[in-house]
Design an enzyme around this catalytic site. Structure first.
Site, short mmCIF file in Angstrom:
data_model
loop_
_atom_site.label_atom_id
_atom_site.label_comp_id
_atom_site.label_asym_id
_atom_site.label_seq_id
_atom_site.Cartn_x
_atom_site.Cartn_y
_atom_site.Cartn_z
N CYS A 218 0.74 -1.27 0.00
CA CYS A 218 0.15 -0.01 -0.04
C CYS A 218 0.80 1.20 -0.10
O CYS A 218 0.54 2.31 -0.27
CB CYS A 218 -1.06 0.08 1.35
SG CYS A 218 -2.12 -1.47 1.26
N ASN B 247 -10.27 0.04 0.67
CA ASN B 247 -8.73 -0.04 0.58
C ASN B 247 -8.21 -0.49 -0.73
O ASN B 247 -8.42 -1.56 -0.95
CB ASN B 247 -8.23 -0.89 1.73
CG ASN B 247 -6.55 -0.99 1.97
OD1 ASN B 247 -5.88 -0.29 0.83
ND2 ASN B 247 -6.12 -1.32 3.04
N HIS C 54 -2.97 7.22 2.57
CA HIS C 54 -3.41 5.80 2.09
C HIS C 54 -4.78 5.59 2.72
O HIS C 54 -5.19 5.54 4.02
CB HIS C 54 -2.42 4.70 2.25
CG HIS C 54 -3.03 3.42 2.22
ND1 HIS C 54 -3.67 3.26 1.22
CD2 HIS C 54 -3.02 2.25 3.19
CE1 HIS C 54 -4.08 1.75 1.28
NE2 HIS C 54 -3.50 1.35 2.37
O1 UT7 Z 1 -3.59 -1.22 3.55
C1 UT7 Z 1 -2.64 -1.78 4.16
C2 UT7 Z 1 -2.60 -1.81 5.59
N1 UT7 Z 1 -3.88 -2.56 6.09
C3 UT7 Z 1 -4.37 -1.66 7.22
O2 UT7 Z 1 -3.84 -0.64 7.35
C4 UT7 Z 1 -5.59 -2.30 7.93
C5 UT7 Z 1 -5.48 -2.19 9.54
N2 UT7 Z 1 -6.30 -2.85 10.11
C6 UT7 Z 1 -7.85 -2.59 10.11
O3 UT7 Z 1 -8.15 -1.88 9.46
C7 UT7 Z 1 -8.48 -3.10 11.30
O4 UT7 Z 1 -7.58 -3.96 12.09
C8 UT7 Z 1 -9.59 -4.32 10.95
C9 UT7 Z 1 -10.67 -3.30 10.06
C10 UT7 Z 1 -8.94 -5.20 9.80
C11 UT7 Z 1 -10.20 -5.02 11.94
O5 UT7 Z 1 -10.81 -3.95 12.86
P1 UT7 Z 1 -10.50 -4.06 14.41
O6 UT7 Z 1 -10.99 -3.00 15.21
O7 UT7 Z 1 -9.08 -4.16 14.48
O8 UT7 Z 1 -10.95 -5.48 14.75
P2 UT7 Z 1 -10.62 -6.74 15.61
O9 UT7 Z 1 -9.73 -7.51 14.44
O10 UT7 Z 1 -9.80 -6.21 16.68
O11 UT7 Z 1 -11.75 -7.54 15.90
C12 UT7 Z 1 -12.64 -7.04 17.19
C13 UT7 Z 1 -14.01 -7.71 17.18
C14 UT7 Z 1 -13.38 -9.36 17.38
O12 UT7 Z 1 -14.44 -9.85 18.14
P3 UT7 Z 1 -14.32 -10.03 19.61
O13 UT7 Z 1 -13.20 -11.16 19.68
O14 UT7 Z 1 -14.08 -8.82 20.28
O15 UT7 Z 1 -15.52 -10.64 20.06
C15 UT7 Z 1 -13.61 -9.98 16.02
O16 UT7 Z 1 -13.83 -11.12 15.84
O17 UT7 Z 1 -14.62 -7.66 15.91
C16 UT7 Z 1 -14.72 -8.83 15.28
N3 UT7 Z 1 -14.60 -8.72 13.90
C17 UT7 Z 1 -15.96 -8.55 13.15
N4 UT7 Z 1 -16.95 -8.42 13.25
C18 UT7 Z 1 -17.85 -8.08 12.28
C19 UT7 Z 1 -13.53 -8.89 13.08
N5 UT7 Z 1 -13.95 -8.55 11.85
C20 UT7 Z 1 -15.37 -8.41 11.93
C21 UT7 Z 1 -16.20 -8.27 10.64
N6 UT7 Z 1 -17.38 -8.28 11.25
N7 UT7 Z 1 -15.83 -7.94 9.62
#
Ligand code: UT7
Length: 328
Positions: free
Chosen positions: A111, A282, A252
């Site tokens: 990215c 993204n 980005h």
């Molecule tokens: O472009 C290159 C670089 N990439 C990025 O910059 C991406 C960076 N990361 C992110 O944007 C975020 O980490 C994500 C959008 C990928 C994920 O968001 P998050 O706030 O970090 O979520 P998380 O992985 O900490 O998950 C939080 C909760 C979890 O549930 P529990 O364990 O708290 O019950 C996940 O299982 O949200 C759950 N979860 C979802 N729920 C509904 C994870 N993905 C989803 C989803 N829908 N799509």
């Protein structure tokens, strides 16, 4: 000499993938995606659309917008993490589609790829005495996303966007400062494991889904904010300008919470931060030029504006550029 921005263009597929569509495919909700990422829909390449076809469309628009012809382009660089094929490089397909016979090469810095090619293109233009360099960020990330992985399928989209760099005198607008970096100790945070020399594709790797992108989202998020802030600060120093001088911050487009955190730490208000990920998601190497092209088309970025670009992603690679918008 300096490299100024002479033209821009973008191409996105017609097909939209909304959060409501994703609710039918994985265990997610529009509310979660909007709150956690800011994304509402992304564009998905249709059959017949590829990284190169989108790049050709964007490149054609940028060349036209610059008021030049393909013969004027003396170097083509394509930044992509989703190449047309492993061999030859995507630039070969794109050059053919644009009717070019100049040199071309690809850059894969995830990215951050667009920032890398912008710096490389500007350097080659100034050192090589070239008139025009075409830089294109192009991606069909939908082709490498596991449709069952809710951690990735909700964020990535497809697009291409291009800038024409033009030779300008030292005192003209153009690229004023930059910073590039990469922490290769963190390669496992965002990767496709199979299909390269380390792990060639086999029926077993396919069965294990190792042809798909895997991301440790939380850790990437944490590092992304720090990388953008630190890299942008270095680029501002190199350009010898203060953050208050910046008219437009174009990071980005990964996740609106990353953009807000980085803008807040840099003390750049969100009114001066370009955000379009709500409509495109993204799009990796295409995301910064897509945001630039849209903002320029809308007349938000105008001649004389000071613009700060910052990208980060797989590698973990990062990079920032400070440029003065406009032509000599
Ligand atoms: O472009 C290159 C670089 N990439 C990025 O910059 C991406 C960076 N990361 C992110 O944007 C975020 O980490 C994500 C959008 C990928 C994920 O968001 P998050 O706030 O970090 O979520 P998380 O992985 O900490 O998950 C939080 C909760 C979890 O549930 P529990 O364990 O708290 O019950 C996940 O299982 O949200 C759950 N979860 C979802 N729920 C509904 C994870 N993905 C989803 C989803 N829908 N799509």
């Amino acid at each position: 000499m300096r490299a100024c921005i002479a033209g821009w263009g973008a191409a996105v597929p017609d097909q939209r993938l909304t959060n409501a569509d994703l609710e039918q495919l994985v265990d997610t909700s529009d509310k979660w995606i909007v709150e956690r990422t800011g994304i509402r829909e992304r564009r998905i390449a249709g059959s017949g659309e590829t990284t190169a076809s989108l790049a050709v469309e964007a490149g054609t628009a940028a060349i036209k917008q610059a008021g030049i012809t393909p013969e004027d382009i003396e170097l083509l660089i394509v930044a992509t993490a989703t190449p047309e094929q492993p061999i030859p490089h995507t630039g070969a397909f794109v050059g053919e589609g644009l009717g070019l016979r100049c040199g071309s090469f690809d850059i894969n810095a995830g990215c951050a790829g667009f920032v890398y090619e912008l710096v490389a293109g500007a350097a080659m233009l100034t050192v090589g005495g070239l008139g025009h360099v075409l830089v294109i960020g192009a991606e069909t990330l939908s082709r490498i996303v596991d449709p069952t992985d809710r951690g990735t399928c909700i964020i990535f989209g497809d697009a291409a966007a291009a800038l024409v760099l033009e030779a300008a005198p030292d005192d003209a607008p153009g690229i004023l400062g930059w910073d590039l970096g990469c922490d290769g100790s963190a390669t496992g945070l965002l990767e496709i494991q199979a299909g390269g020399s380390r792990l060639p594709s086999t029926p077993e790797t396919i069965a294990a889904g190792q042809q798909f992108i895997k991301m440790q989202g939380q850790e990437v998020f944490r590092r992304a904010v720090r990388a953008v802030v630190d890299s942008a600060t270095v680029a501002l120093e190199h350009a010898n300008v203060g953050v208050d001088d910046i008219d437009w911050f174009i990071p980005h487009q990964a996740n609106v919470r990353i953009l807000e955190a980085a803008a807040s730490r840099l003390k750049i208000p969100m009114e001066r931060t370009i955000v379009n990920l709500d409509r495109f998601g993204n799009t990796s190497a295409a995301s910064i030029p897509l945001a630039i092209a849209e903002a320029a088309d809308e007349g938000r970025i105008t001649d004389g504006d000071l613009v700060l670009l910052s990208g980060f992603g797989a590698g973990m690679a990062w990079g920032s550029v400070v440029l003065r918008w406009g032509r000599a």
